[in-house]
Design an enzyme around this catalytic site. Structure first.
Site, PDB file in Angstrom:
ATOM      1  N   GLU A 143      -2.204  -5.601  -3.914  1.00 55.27           N
ATOM      2  CA  GLU A 143      -1.762  -4.206  -4.068  1.00 55.27           C
ATOM      3  C   GLU A 143      -0.564  -4.079  -5.012  1.00 55.27           C
ATOM      4  OE1 GLU A 143      -1.224  -2.448  -0.184  1.00 55.27           O
ATOM      5  OE2 GLU A 143      -3.356  -2.037  -0.049  1.00 55.27           O
ATOM      6  N   GLU A 299     -10.080  -3.718   1.954  1.00 49.66           N
ATOM      7  CA  GLU A 299      -9.345  -3.526   3.206  1.00 49.66           C
ATOM      8  C   GLU A 299      -9.627  -2.144   3.765  1.00 49.66           C
ATOM      9  OE1 GLU A 299      -5.088  -3.859   3.084  1.00 49.66           O
ATOM     10  OE2 GLU A 299      -5.125  -5.638   1.829  1.00 49.66           O
TER      11      GLU A 299
HETATM   12  C1  GAL Z   1      -2.224  -2.857   2.839  1.00 49.40           C
HETATM   13  C2  GAL Z   1      -1.845  -4.299   2.597  1.00 49.40           C
HETATM   14  C3  GAL Z   1      -2.076  -5.157   3.802  1.00 49.40           C
HETATM   15  C4  GAL Z   1      -1.583  -4.462   5.042  1.00 49.40           C
HETATM   16  C5  GAL Z   1      -2.269  -3.133   5.179  1.00 49.40           C
HETATM   17  C6  GAL Z   1      -1.876  -2.360   6.418  1.00 49.40           C
HETATM   18  O1  GAL Z   1      -1.417  -2.030   2.067  1.00 49.40           O
HETATM   19  O2  GAL Z   1      -2.539  -4.830   1.505  1.00 49.40           O
HETATM   20  O3  GAL Z   1      -1.407  -6.377   3.617  1.00 49.40           O
HETATM   21  O4  GAL Z   1      -0.202  -4.295   4.944  1.00 49.40           O
HETATM   22  O5  GAL Z   1      -1.947  -2.343   4.078  1.00 49.40           O
HETATM   23  O6  GAL Z   1      -2.484  -1.091   6.468  1.00 49.40           O
END
Ligand code: GAL
Length: 646
Positions: A143, A299
């Site tokens: 990110e 994710e």
């Molecule tokens: C994303 C990140 C992850 C985790 C997640 C939580 O921004 O890549 O490592 O922090 O959010 O929602």
């Protein structure tokens, strides 16, 4: 094949747990895990001392269990020894505050020290795992820009000067571009230039815009440095870095050209009724960034996140429903953050695929059931989504329109979303496009808030309309050129002729929806006309002259009472529409009805609350509502999904 998995952080757990992890992954249908994203401190516990033993062991175990690895370069969070030894890598905010270690992403994107240490680490990882049979994909950093996208430290200032020199060559050219005759800002040497840190009042718009461009480029440059190392070691292993939907600090059009596969992190709020439409928009953006190719949902949360004021869980079935939405809109993989819910650290209240409650939980049961179901969905893999409508998405416009000292404070993304949501509700597939790209495949192109235009963009859009397309231009478009200088004589440049109009003066509506940054739920104006009937309107009006265009709706009440609100101009074989407001629901529906009909875009009957998408030869229907609905004789429960042959 459709990938299924998530971020796996084995370093947070004793090794005894790892065998059970692999067993449960197999049971859950997991095929791909992202490994090592935050492992720098464990891989290089002291400067130059590397420990890969633990990573070797877990990769081997995963491989033995048939699970593929999306291996991270581990550069997302520099270890404490690094920032202690080289405090100059710490980033500085626009207010001059140095951000310290103890969290993550604590680095200046331009830091040569960091780049040197990153390169060494990435080189070691690449060398060690290049030939590992479990390696499926490289995951560079994490990110980019999520927490630190702009840095104002002396190193960044130097890098900014270098970027400006390369762009302008002479300080005179920079002065002209930035309009520094205003407020005594003329520079006599590049050395006088700094990033636009906090200042007494409004900062120079050209400087701000260039600093946004520079900051996106700088992050991209540090991505490139890692890619070069990976590419040399493994020319055949694809490389990605995870995007964050519609993310302001990074111009993803530029970035997408440099990833082998677009991947996205998506965290819609289950408590927000707009989430299904908004999430759909970001998924369409991801597909579009990759030129229509399948992308990865890298994710999503299995249930709640832990970073909102109140963190609503996903409803039973909602994880599956939203995963289907990603699949339907072109994803070839569904992954989560994260495998096991942490027991320590700042994300211990963020849901995991295996929650604190363990496997006797609805979250795990849903994860497991969906894994089994996905295993049967391979027919989706590699197929595409066809859209005949394009919406222009432009980072220069985003950066510019949200600067201070503007006619009104607008939200670029809310402006785009107003159009997207209306098309989404109609079940009309949409691609996102650039104003300068080939628009030949589209029948209608909508350009909302295209604030910054270039000569090439203007003639491309003009050519699209004249070539037979329906071009729809929204208010606050064509206001400046790429140097943030006003386009004089009615704004719009060449598009003024295409649209057959001239904008004389702006008249944003006073009221709550401006304060809500373009949210637009409270109407503050009204329009009426043959096309729209009486409709409410939001955010904007203006004093607009229809020169050759026909007037289809006018403003009712307010400063621009009686002036044109929606116009249409015949342009070559097509037409160019101008929309000087954000029409309310009725006005938008009437307008889109006509535009889509003129564009020959086929429409299918929709069921309220049910999202319908066609991917390949399948039709996916998702019930986002709270009641069962029946579609074509079949009943779809709340959060239910039906998949049928087209
Ligand atoms: C994303 C990140 C992850 C985790 C997640 C939580 O921004 O890549 O490592 O922090 O959010 O929602």
């Amino acid at each position: 094949m459709i990938w299924y998995g998530g971020d796996y952080n084995p370093e947070q757990w004793p090794e005894e747990v790892w065998d059970e992890d692999v067993r449960l992954m197999q049971q859950g249908g997991i095929t791909l895990v992202s490994l090592g994203i935050f492992s720098w401190a464990k891989l290089e516990p002291r400067e130059g001392e590397f420990d890969f033993g633990w990573l070797d062991r877990i990769i081997d175990k995963l491989h033995a269990g048939g699970i593929r690895v999306d291996l991270a370069t581990a550069t997302a969070s520099p270890p404490p020894w690094l920032t202690k030894a080289y405090p100059e890598v710490l980033p500085v905010t626009e207010n001059g505050v140095t951000l310290q270690a103890g969290s993550r992403q604590q680095y200046c994107p331009s830091s040569p020290v960091l780049r040197r240490l990153e390169a060494r680490l990435v080189g070691k990882i690449a060398e060690r795992y290049a030939g590992h049979p479990a390696l499926e994909l490289w995951h560079v950093n994490n990110e980019y820009g999520c927490h630190v996208s702009h840095c104002y430290c002396p190193v960044s200032a130097d890098a900014f000067r270098g970027w400006l020199k390369a762009k302008y060559e002479t300080v005179d050219a920079l002065n002209a571009a930035w309009g520094t005759a205003f407020w005594s800002q003329a520079y006599s040497d590049f050395a006088e230039i700094f990033p636009p840190s906090a200042a007494p009042t409004f900062r120079n718009p050209g400087q701000l815009l260039d600093f946004d461009r520079f900051s996106s480029d700088e992050l991209l440059d540090s991505y490139r440095a890692e890619v070069a190392i990976l590419r040399a070691a493994t020319p055949d292993i694809p490389i990605t870095t995870n995007f964050m939907g519609a993310f302001k600090p990074a111009d993803y059009w530029k970035w997408a050209a440099e990833v082998d596969i677009v991947s996205d992190d998506s965290y819609p709020d289950p408590a927000d009724p707009d989430s299904p439409a908004y999430a759909a928009m970001t998924r369409d953006l991801m597909r579009s960034l990759g030129g229509g190719k399948p992308w990865l949902l890298m994710e999503q949360a299995p249930s709640a996140v832990n970073w909102r004021a109140r963190n609503a869980p996903k409803l039973p079935g909602q994880m599956r429903a939203w995963s289907y939405q990603a699949l339907a809109r072109g994803a070839d993989g569904i992954l989560f953050f994260q495998w096991r819910q942490s027991v320590a650290g700042a994300e211990k209240f963020h849901s995991g695929m295996i929650p604190h409650a363990g496997t006797d939980s609805r979250v795990w049961r849903e994860v497991e059931a969906f894994g089994a179901e996905l295993g049967t969905m391979s027919a989706f893999a590699g197929t595409s989504v066809v859209a005949k409508v394009g919406i222009v998405f432009d980072w220069d416009s985003w950066w510019s329109i949200e600067q201070q000292a503007m006619p009104a404070q607008l939200s670029y993304v809310r402006g785009i979303f107003a159009w997207y949501r209306a098309l989404w509700a109609l079940g009309v597939p949409v691609d996102f496009v650039r104003a300068e790209s080939d628009l030949g495949g589209y029948s209608a192109v909508i350009a909302p808030n295209l604030f910054v235009t270039t000569a090439a963009a203007l003639s491309n859009l003009d050519g699209f309309a004249r070539g037979g397309g329906q071009l729809v231009v929204g208010y606050q478009s064509g206001i400046t050129d790429e140097n943030a200088h006003i386009v004089e004589g009615g704004y719009l440049g060449l598009l003024g002729q295409t649209l057959g109009i001239r904008v004389e003066e702006f008249a944003p509506f006073a009221g709550p929806d401006l304060a809500a940054a373009g949210g637009g739920s409270v109407p503050t104006g009204a329009i009426a006309g043959a096309l729209t009937g009486d409709s409410d309107a939001h955010i904007w009006s203006e004093f607009l002259h229809a020169e050759t265009a026909e007037v289809l709706a006018t403003f009712v009440g307010g400063a621009a009472d009686g002036w044109p609100a929606i116009t249409r101009n015949a342009a070559g074989a097509g037409a160019a529409w101008y929309v000087a407001t954000q029409p309310g629901e009725q006005g938008m529906a009437a307008l889109l009805d006509r535009v889509l009909a003129d564009a020959g875009v086929a429409r299918e009957p929709q069921t309220a609350g049910v999202e319908m998408v066609r991917r390949g030869d399948r039709v996916i229907r998702i019930n986002h509502g709270s009641k069962a609905v029946s579609v074509g004789g079949a009943s779809i429960p709340p959060q239910g999904v039906s998949v049928s042959d087209a």
